[in-house]
Design a protein around this motif. Structure first.
Motif, PDB file in Angstrom:
ATOM      1  N   PHE A   1      -3.060   3.011   8.833  1.00  0.00           N
ATOM      2  CA  PHE A   1      -4.166   2.858   9.774  1.00  0.00           C
ATOM      3  C   PHE A   1      -4.661   1.416   9.806  1.00  0.00           C
ATOM      4  CE2 PHE A   1      -8.799   3.252  10.719  1.00  0.00           C
ATOM      5  CZ  PHE A   1      -8.666   3.666  12.030  1.00  0.00           C
ATOM      6  N   LEU A   2      -4.765   0.794   8.627  1.00  0.00           N
ATOM      7  CA  LEU A   2      -5.227  -0.585   8.564  1.00  0.00           C
ATOM      8  C   LEU A   2      -4.246  -1.512   9.274  1.00  0.00           C
ATOM      9  CD1 LEU A   2      -7.460  -2.367   7.481  1.00  0.00           C
ATOM     10  CD2 LEU A   2      -6.170  -2.634   5.358  1.00  0.00           C
ATOM     11  N   SER A   3      -2.971  -1.235   9.160  1.00  0.00           N
ATOM     12  CA  SER A   3      -1.969  -2.037   9.854  1.00  0.00           C
ATOM     13  C   SER A   3      -2.132  -1.943  11.365  1.00  0.00           C
ATOM     14  CB  SER A   3      -0.560  -1.583   9.453  1.00  0.00           C
ATOM     15  OG  SER A   3      -0.311  -1.854   8.101  1.00  0.00           O
ATOM     16  N   LEU A   4      -2.464  -0.759  11.854  1.00  0.00           N
ATOM     17  CA  LEU A   4      -2.699  -0.591  13.285  1.00  0.00           C
ATOM     18  C   LEU A   4      -3.925  -1.383  13.736  1.00  0.00           C
ATOM     19  CD1 LEU A   4      -2.023   3.235  13.736  1.00  0.00           C
ATOM     20  CD2 LEU A   4      -0.561   1.337  14.445  1.00  0.00           C
ATOM     21  N   LEU A   5      -4.984  -1.383  12.922  1.00  0.00           N
ATOM     22  CA  LEU A   5      -6.180  -2.151  13.270  1.00  0.00           C
ATOM     23  C   LEU A   5      -5.864  -3.641  13.343  1.00  0.00           C
ATOM     24  CD1 LEU A   5      -9.100  -0.567  11.187  1.00  0.00           C
ATOM     25  CD2 LEU A   5      -8.676  -0.350  13.624  1.00  0.00           C
ATOM     26  N   LEU A   6      -5.051  -4.119  12.430  1.00  0.00           N
ATOM     27  CA  LEU A   6      -4.776  -5.542  12.354  1.00  0.00           C
ATOM     28  C   LEU A   6      -3.805  -6.007  13.421  1.00  0.00           C
ATOM     29  CD1 LEU A   6      -4.638  -6.121   8.503  1.00  0.00           C
ATOM     30  CD2 LEU A   6      -6.551  -6.353  10.072  1.00  0.00           C
ATOM     31  N   LEU A   7      -3.152  -5.076  14.124  1.00  0.00           N
ATOM     32  CA  LEU A   7      -2.270  -5.469  15.223  1.00  0.00           C
ATOM     33  C   LEU A   7      -3.055  -6.235  16.276  1.00  0.00           C
ATOM     34  CD1 LEU A   7       0.024  -2.359  15.831  1.00  0.00           C
ATOM     35  CD2 LEU A   7       0.691  -4.604  14.934  1.00  0.00           C
ATOM     36  N   ASN A   8      -4.277  -5.780  16.568  1.00  0.00           N
ATOM     37  CA  ASN A   8      -5.098  -6.437  17.577  1.00  0.00           C
ATOM     38  C   ASN A   8      -5.454  -7.860  17.155  1.00  0.00           C
ATOM     39  OD1 ASN A   8      -6.827  -6.205  20.086  1.00  0.00           O
ATOM     40  ND2 ASN A   8      -8.397  -6.734  18.588  1.00  0.00           N
ATOM     41  N   LYS A   9      -5.757  -8.041  15.863  1.00  0.00           N
ATOM     42  CA  LYS A   9      -6.093  -9.374  15.352  1.00  0.00           C
ATOM     43  C   LYS A   9      -4.886 -10.300  15.435  1.00  0.00           C
ATOM     44  CE  LYS A   9      -8.153 -11.644  11.316  1.00  0.00           C
ATOM     45  NZ  LYS A   9      -7.071 -12.527  10.946  1.00  0.00           N
ATOM     46  N   GLU A  10      -3.710  -9.759  15.114  1.00  0.00           N
ATOM     47  CA  GLU A  10      -2.500 -10.570  15.161  1.00  0.00           C
ATOM     48  C   GLU A  10      -2.167 -10.989  16.578  1.00  0.00           C
ATOM     49  OE1 GLU A  10       0.364  -8.166  13.265  1.00  0.00           O
ATOM     50  OE2 GLU A  10      -0.434  -8.463  11.247  1.00  0.00           O
ATOM     51  N   GLU A  11      -2.385 -10.069  17.552  1.00  0.00           N
ATOM     52  CA  GLU A  11      -2.118 -10.393  18.943  1.00  0.00           C
ATOM     53  C   GLU A  11      -3.047 -11.496  19.430  1.00  0.00           C
ATOM     54  OE1 GLU A  11      -2.495  -6.764  21.057  1.00  0.00           O
ATOM     55  OE2 GLU A  11      -0.636  -5.907  20.268  1.00  0.00           O
ATOM     56  N   LYS A  12      -4.347 -11.449  18.999  1.00  0.00           N
ATOM     57  CA  LYS A  12      -5.303 -12.461  19.404  1.00  0.00           C
ATOM     58  C   LYS A  12      -4.937 -13.830  18.823  1.00  0.00           C
ATOM     59  CE  LYS A  12      -9.385  -9.590  20.163  1.00  0.00           C
ATOM     60  NZ  LYS A  12     -10.777  -9.296  19.727  1.00  0.00           N
ATOM     61  N   ASN A  13      -4.372 -13.828  17.632  1.00  0.00           N
ATOM     62  CA  ASN A  13      -4.002 -15.080  16.970  1.00  0.00           C
ATOM     63  C   ASN A  13      -2.631 -15.581  17.419  1.00  0.00           C
ATOM     64  OD1 ASN A  13      -6.393 -15.052  15.561  1.00  0.00           O
ATOM     65  ND2 ASN A  13      -5.503 -14.055  13.759  1.00  0.00           N
ATOM     66  N   GLY A  14      -1.969 -14.815  18.298  1.00  0.00           N
ATOM     67  CA  GLY A  14      -0.675 -15.199  18.802  1.00  0.00           C
ATOM     68  C   GLY A  14       0.451 -15.021  17.832  1.00  0.00           C
ATOM     69  N   LYS A  15       0.267 -14.104  16.880  1.00  0.00           N
ATOM     70  CA  LYS A  15       1.320 -13.867  15.879  1.00  0.00           C
ATOM     71  C   LYS A  15       2.281 -12.818  16.375  1.00  0.00           C
ATOM     72  CE  LYS A  15      -1.635 -15.127  12.003  1.00  0.00           C
ATOM     73  NZ  LYS A  15      -2.238 -14.688  10.740  1.00  0.00           N
TER      74      LYS A  15
ATOM     75  N   GLU B   1       0.822  -1.201   0.000  1.00  0.00           N
ATOM     76  CA  GLU B   1       0.000   0.000   0.000  1.00  0.00           C
ATOM     77  C   GLU B   1       0.858   1.254   0.000  1.00  0.00           C
ATOM     78  OE1 GLU B   1      -3.117  -0.128   2.920  1.00  0.00           O
ATOM     79  OE2 GLU B   1      -3.468  -2.250   2.523  1.00  0.00           O
ATOM     80  N   LEU B   2       1.958   1.210   0.729  1.00  0.00           N
ATOM     81  CA  LEU B   2       2.876   2.346   0.705  1.00  0.00           C
ATOM     82  C   LEU B   2       3.457   2.537  -0.693  1.00  0.00           C
ATOM     83  CD1 LEU B   2       4.845   1.960   4.074  1.00  0.00           C
ATOM     84  CD2 LEU B   2       3.038   3.592   3.542  1.00  0.00           C
ATOM     85  N   PHE B   3       3.786   1.415  -1.352  1.00  0.00           N
ATOM     86  CA  PHE B   3       4.349   1.497  -2.702  1.00  0.00           C
ATOM     87  C   PHE B   3       3.337   2.110  -3.664  1.00  0.00           C
ATOM     88  CE2 PHE B   3       5.072  -0.446  -6.918  1.00  0.00           C
ATOM     89  CZ  PHE B   3       6.365   0.033  -7.152  1.00  0.00           C
ATOM     90  N   LEU B   4       2.075   1.625  -3.611  1.00  0.00           N
ATOM     91  CA  LEU B   4       1.037   2.177  -4.481  1.00  0.00           C
ATOM     92  C   LEU B   4       0.817   3.659  -4.186  1.00  0.00           C
ATOM     93  CD1 LEU B   4      -1.238   1.912  -6.557  1.00  0.00           C
ATOM     94  CD2 LEU B   4      -2.742   1.137  -4.693  1.00  0.00           C
ATOM     95  N   GLY B   5       0.755   4.001  -2.907  1.00  0.00           N
ATOM     96  CA  GLY B   5       0.561   5.395  -2.533  1.00  0.00           C
ATOM     97  C   GLY B   5       1.691   6.287  -3.004  1.00  0.00           C
ATOM     98  N   VAL B   6       2.911   5.806  -2.860  1.00  0.00           N
ATOM     99  CA  VAL B   6       4.070   6.591  -3.294  1.00  0.00           C
ATOM    100  C   VAL B   6       4.051   6.769  -4.804  1.00  0.00           C
ATOM    101  CG1 VAL B   6       6.588   6.543  -3.517  1.00  0.00           C
ATOM    102  CG2 VAL B   6       5.518   6.017  -1.316  1.00  0.00           C
TER     103      VAL B   6
END
Length: 376
Positions: free
Chosen positions: A362-376, A307-312
């Motif tokens: 922002f989406l990466s920040l949202l997915l941090l919670n999901k990753e923590e729940k999945n033990g990643k 997403e950063l690449f596309l945005g840039v």
């Protein structure tokens, strides 16, 4: 069989005791039901707890304020096979409770909604704004999105079996709890019945805030079903914007008004699509809703780097076009600017690039919670 009556209360001195006394314990005993009354004191600063206790209720303290917090604490403490809920302000007819829970006792329902609109609304009990606009609109949205088929989505008098309550994963803290409960009942395919009730004018000061509470309900429904609110109109606006902008640029003639409209639609549509992703990702990451297949794919294949690449890339193209316009303008002695369409295109691409970059973050920040729940 035992019935638990759960009543949240915040500074309801003067009425909470009267409300507790309206529960028809003798009538419920006559039909073979043991009764307990729980008043959840939601951090009151008056004598609510004392008054409720003296009236015969078991008082539970919940220090975290909020409609949902109070009810979730009450449900946790309740011991009954059937749970009945209603406010402490004298508006709901607890004296009708034996008749109210009949669909559950007969096995015809697992979850009962009261209906003030099909029942009797006493004069002064409900503001015209709520009766004719707010409640009908929010009920219509709820029915359209979740097919509940009820007439009064925000009636606070409800009843459910213990099994039904355990199936509903209730999480919200505020007034949106009322919508969450109906949505969960629909999602879990519970047998829902609606019973007309009498609605009385409240005693004491109202805790409701019409517009902010209405927005909280609407926002919560948007999180569960963002598509009709954001995906569909966003996709339409984006496609129209792309088409109009492309036609103007390919024609090679000056159509500034069309280009401005196309650019505006493009930006609005793109932002609505990003918001659709935000709502879906937030609901899935924090366990409030089941995300759609498209949202799941986006979350599964999400890569901040992509997403950063596309945005840039978008931002770089916009900057290059802008610099070219600036160069040509400078060589002309900064006179009249003739490359206005190119300037607008540079602005559109730059904004799209910036939106993409920050949406990826922002989406990466949202997915941090999901990753923590999945033990990643």
């Amino acid at each position: 069989m035992k019935v638990s009556v759960v009543i949240p209360a915040l500074n309801e001195e003067g009425i909470v005791g009267k409300t507790v006394l309206t529960v028809p314990i003798a009538k419920l005993n006559d039909i073979g039901l043991e009764t307990e009354i729980l008043v959840v004191d939601n951090a009151s600063t008056d004598n609510t707890s004392k008054e409720a206790s003296e009236a015969g209720a078991r008082v539970v303290l919940e220090p975290k304020r909020g409609y949902g917090n109070a009810y979730r604490r009450g449900f946790k403490e309740a011991q009954g096979d059937i749970i009945v809920m209603g406010d402490a302000d004298g508006t709901y007819p607890f004296d009708e409770m034996a008749e109210f829970i009949q669909p559950i006792l007969k096995g015809d329902a697992e979850f009962i909604m009261g209906s003030r609109l099909k029942g009797d609304i006493r004069p002064g009990a409900m503001p015209a704004l709520h009766k004719y606009i707010g409640n009908p609109f929010l009920t219509w949205v709820l029915n359209a999105l979740f097919h509940t088929g009820i007439s009064d989505a925000h009636c606070g008098m409800r009843a459910m079996t213990r099994e039904a309550l355990n199936k509903m994963h209730l999480k919200t803290a505020g007034m949106e709890f009322a919508s969450e409960m109906v949505i969960e009942a629909s999602r879990k395919k519970l047998k829902i019945a609606e019973v007309p009730i009498t609605y009385y004018p409240r005693e004491g000061e109202s805790k409701l805030s019409s517009f902010s509470d209405g927005w909280r309900h609407l926002r919560f429904m948007m999180m569960y079903r963002p598509g009709p609110f954001l995906l569909i109109p966003g996709a339409v606006a984006l496609l129209l914007g792309i088409l109009l902008t492309a036609v103007v640029m390919l024609q090679g003639i000056s159509r500034m008004h069309s280009l401005m409209l196309g650019g505006l639609l493009l930006l609005i549509g793109y932002q609505m699509l990003l918001s659709w992703i935000y709502f879906g990702a937030f609901g899935a990451a924090y366990g409030f809703s089941r995300s759609s297949g498209t949202i799941k794919k986006i979350m599964s294949y999400h890569s901040l780097e992509k997403e950063l690449f596309l945005g840039v890339i978008l931002l770089t193209i916009g900057i290059i076009i802008g610099l070219n316009v600036l160069y040509n303008w400078s060589t002309g002695g900064f006179g009249p600017l003739y490359q206005i369409q190119s300037t607008v295109l540079a602005m559109i691409l730059s904004i799209l690039g910036i939106q993409t970059i920050f949406s990826g973050m922002f989406l990466s920040l949202l997915l941090l919670n999901k990753e923590e729940k999945n033990g990643k």
